[in-house]
Design a protein around this motif. Structure first.
Motif, PDB file in Angstrom:
ATOM      1  N   MET A 113     -44.397  -9.228 -17.462  1.00  0.00           N
ATOM      2  CA  MET A 113     -45.696  -9.205 -17.416  1.00  0.00           C
ATOM      3  C   MET A 113     -45.939 -10.834 -16.821  1.00  0.00           C
ATOM      4  O   MET A 113     -46.719 -11.119 -16.146  1.00  0.00           O
ATOM      5  CB  MET A 113     -47.050  -8.960 -18.794  1.00  0.00           C
ATOM      6  N   GLU A 114     -45.116 -11.707 -17.654  1.00  0.00           N
ATOM      7  CA  GLU A 114     -45.470 -13.539 -17.203  1.00  0.00           C
ATOM      8  C   GLU A 114     -44.727 -13.463 -15.732  1.00  0.00           C
ATOM      9  O   GLU A 114     -45.206 -14.326 -15.215  1.00  0.00           O
ATOM     10  CB  GLU A 114     -44.281 -13.660 -18.382  1.00  0.00           C
ATOM     11  N   GLN A 115     -44.185 -12.793 -15.475  1.00  0.00           N
ATOM     12  CA  GLN A 115     -43.323 -13.005 -13.818  1.00  0.00           C
ATOM     13  C   GLN A 115     -44.664 -12.323 -13.351  1.00  0.00           C
ATOM     14  O   GLN A 115     -44.566 -12.726 -11.624  1.00  0.00           O
ATOM     15  CB  GLN A 115     -41.997 -11.920 -14.033  1.00  0.00           C
ATOM     16  N   LEU A 116     -45.048 -11.185 -13.624  1.00  0.00           N
ATOM     17  CA  LEU A 116     -46.765 -11.061 -12.281  1.00  0.00           C
ATOM     18  C   LEU A 116     -47.543 -11.812 -12.305  1.00  0.00           C
ATOM     19  O   LEU A 116     -47.741 -12.064 -11.368  1.00  0.00           O
ATOM     20  CB  LEU A 116     -46.632  -9.924 -13.289  1.00  0.00           C
ATOM     21  N   LEU A 117     -47.380 -12.693 -14.169  1.00  0.00           N
ATOM     22  CA  LEU A 117     -48.742 -13.295 -13.418  1.00  0.00           C
ATOM     23  C   LEU A 117     -48.617 -14.750 -13.304  1.00  0.00           C
ATOM     24  O   LEU A 117     -49.101 -14.774 -11.856  1.00  0.00           O
ATOM     25  CB  LEU A 117     -48.888 -13.774 -15.348  1.00  0.00           C
ATOM     26  N   LEU A 118     -47.438 -15.117 -12.728  1.00  0.00           N
ATOM     27  CA  LEU A 118     -46.150 -16.439 -12.343  1.00  0.00           C
ATOM     28  C   LEU A 118     -46.468 -16.080 -10.894  1.00  0.00           C
ATOM     29  O   LEU A 118     -46.975 -17.197 -10.176  1.00  0.00           O
ATOM     30  CB  LEU A 118     -44.941 -16.338 -12.895  1.00  0.00           C
ATOM     31  N   THR A 119     -46.237 -14.938 -10.372  1.00  0.00           N
ATOM     32  CA  THR A 119     -45.726 -15.310  -9.141  1.00  0.00           C
ATOM     33  C   THR A 119     -46.915 -14.010  -8.083  1.00  0.00           C
ATOM     34  O   THR A 119     -46.655 -14.033  -6.962  1.00  0.00           O
ATOM     35  CB  THR A 119     -44.181 -13.944  -8.535  1.00  0.00           C
ATOM     36  N   GLY A 120     -47.453 -13.435  -8.827  1.00  0.00           N
ATOM     37  CA  GLY A 120     -48.151 -12.129  -8.520  1.00  0.00           C
ATOM     38  C   GLY A 120     -47.973 -11.116  -7.957  1.00  0.00           C
ATOM     39  O   GLY A 120     -48.451 -10.278  -7.795  1.00  0.00           O
ATOM     40  N   ARG A 121     -46.406 -11.009  -8.311  1.00  0.00           N
ATOM     41  CA  ARG A 121     -46.157  -9.257  -8.223  1.00  0.00           C
ATOM     42  C   ARG A 121     -45.192  -9.541  -8.693  1.00  0.00           C
ATOM     43  O   ARG A 121     -43.793  -9.870  -9.474  1.00  0.00           O
ATOM     44  CB  ARG A 121     -45.789  -9.346  -6.569  1.00  0.00           C
ATOM     45  N   VAL A 122     -44.660  -7.867  -9.335  1.00  0.00           N
ATOM     46  CA  VAL A 122     -42.793  -7.754  -9.544  1.00  0.00           C
ATOM     47  C   VAL A 122     -42.695  -6.716  -8.791  1.00  0.00           C
ATOM     48  O   VAL A 122     -43.715  -5.960  -8.489  1.00  0.00           O
ATOM     49  CB  VAL A 122     -43.137  -7.329 -10.883  1.00  0.00           C
TER      50      VAL A 122
END
Ligand SMILES: C[S@@+](CC[C@H](N)C(=O)[O-])C[C@H]1O[C@@H](n2cnc3c(N)ncnc32)[C@H](O)[C@@H]1O
Length: 234
Positions: A113-122
Motif C-alpha cells: 500500500m505504501e508503494q501504491l500511495l507513492l507511485t499510484g500503481r502496483v
C-alpha cells in the motif's frame, strides 16, 4: 456484476504535521523509511495521532486489509463477477483487479500500500493490479450505471440476510453497487450517503466492515447461483 466500494478507507501516509514526533521517527528508523512514506497506523502512531483532526476515523489500514481478504479470491471473483474499489479519505479512488492475490501477511500488505500511495500503481510497471483512477466517487457511481445502489450503514432499514438476498438481481449482467465504510469510528458524510439509493442495516449492533463485506458478497453469490454454476461446468 457486483461492485463493492470500500468507503473512506483509513489508508494514508503519515501527515507532515506529526512526522517529526518521536514515536513516528522511531518507527520510520525501524522501517528504514521516510516518516511521511509510512502508512499512518494507530498501532504505531496512536500517541502522535491525538494531534490530528478526526483521528478517530484514521490510521486503520487493517480494516481495508481484512475487508479485501474476505472479498478477494472468492468463487464470485473467480467467475469475474466482482469489482472492488477503494475510496480514500482524500477522495482518491483505487481500482483493485479482481484476480489480484494480495499478501496474506499484514506487514507485506502495508509495504504494498505504501508503494501504491507513492507511485499510484502496483506493480510500478506492467499490468496494474491496483491503481489510482482519475475519478471522483460521484463519477465512479454514475459511470458504473448500476441498477441498485446499496449502502451498508447502521441506522439504515433493518434487513435480514434473507430479505437482502431476495432484493438482489438474479441476472449477473445487472450491475449493482454496494458501499461499506472502511474506517473505525464516526459517520460517512452526507455527500457520500446521498449517492446510494438504499441504506440497509444488517444487525442492531455495529459490525466489522469485513463481516459486512462477507455478508453482502455471499448473499449476492447465493442469489446469482455462482457456486452452482461452477459445479455444473466440471
Ligand atoms: C465499524 S463501521 C464504521 C463506523 C461506525 N459508525 C463505528 O462507530 O464504529 C464500518 C462500516 O461497516 C458498516 N456497518 C457497520 N455496522 C453495520 C450494520 N449494523 N449494518 C450495516 N452496515 C454496518 C458500515 O458501512 C460502516 O461504515
Amino acid at each position: 456484476m457486483l461492485h463493492i466500494i470500500l468507503l473512506d478507507c483509513a489508508l494514508e501516509f503519515v501527515p507532515s504535521e506529526i512526522s517529526s514526533m518521536k514515536q513516528v521517527q522511531k518507527h520510520a528508523f525501524r522501517r528504514g523509511k521516510k516518516p511521511t512514506e509510512l502508512l499512518l497506523d494507530q498501532t504505531h502512531h496512536g500517541r502522535a495521532m491525538t494531534k490530528l483532526s478526526e483521528s478517530e476515523r484514521r490510521g486503520r489500514p487493517d480494516i481495508t486489509f481484512l475487508s479485501l481478504m474476505s472479498i478477494l479470491e472468492t468463487p464470485l471473483c473467480k467467475e469475474g463477477l466482482l469489482n472492488v474499489f477503494l475510496h480514500l479519505q482524500d477522495g482518491r479512488i483505487i481500482e483493485v483487479r479482481s484476480d489480484v492475490r494480495l499478501p496474506r501477511n499484514y506487514e507485506r500488505f502495508v509495504g504494498l500500500m505504501e508503494q501504491l500511495l507513492l507511485t499510484g500503481r502496483v506493480p510500478p510497471k506492467g499490468d496494474a493490479l491496483l491503481h489510482v483512477i482519475d475519478k471522483s466517487l460521484g463519477d465512479l457511481v454514475k459511470d458504473l450505471n448500476a441498477e441498485q445502489t446499496i449502502l451498508a450503514i447502521e441506522g439504515g432499514q433493518k434487513t435480514t440476510i434473507h430479505d437482502l438476498t431476495e432484493s438482489l438481481p438474479t441476472d449477473t449482467s445487472v450491475p449493482i453497487i454496494v458501499g461499506v465504510g472502511a474506517f473505525p469510528h464516526g459517520d460517512l458524510p452526507d455527500s457520500t450517503t446521498s449517492l446510494f439509493e438504499h441504506k440497509l442495516e444488517f444487525d442492531k449492533d455495529v459490525m466489522m466492515a469485513w463481516h459486512v463485506c462477507a455478508e453482502l458478497l455471499w448473499a449476492y453469490s447465493s442469489r446469482v447461483g455462482v457456486v452452482k454454476t461452477r459445479y455444473s461446468v466440471i
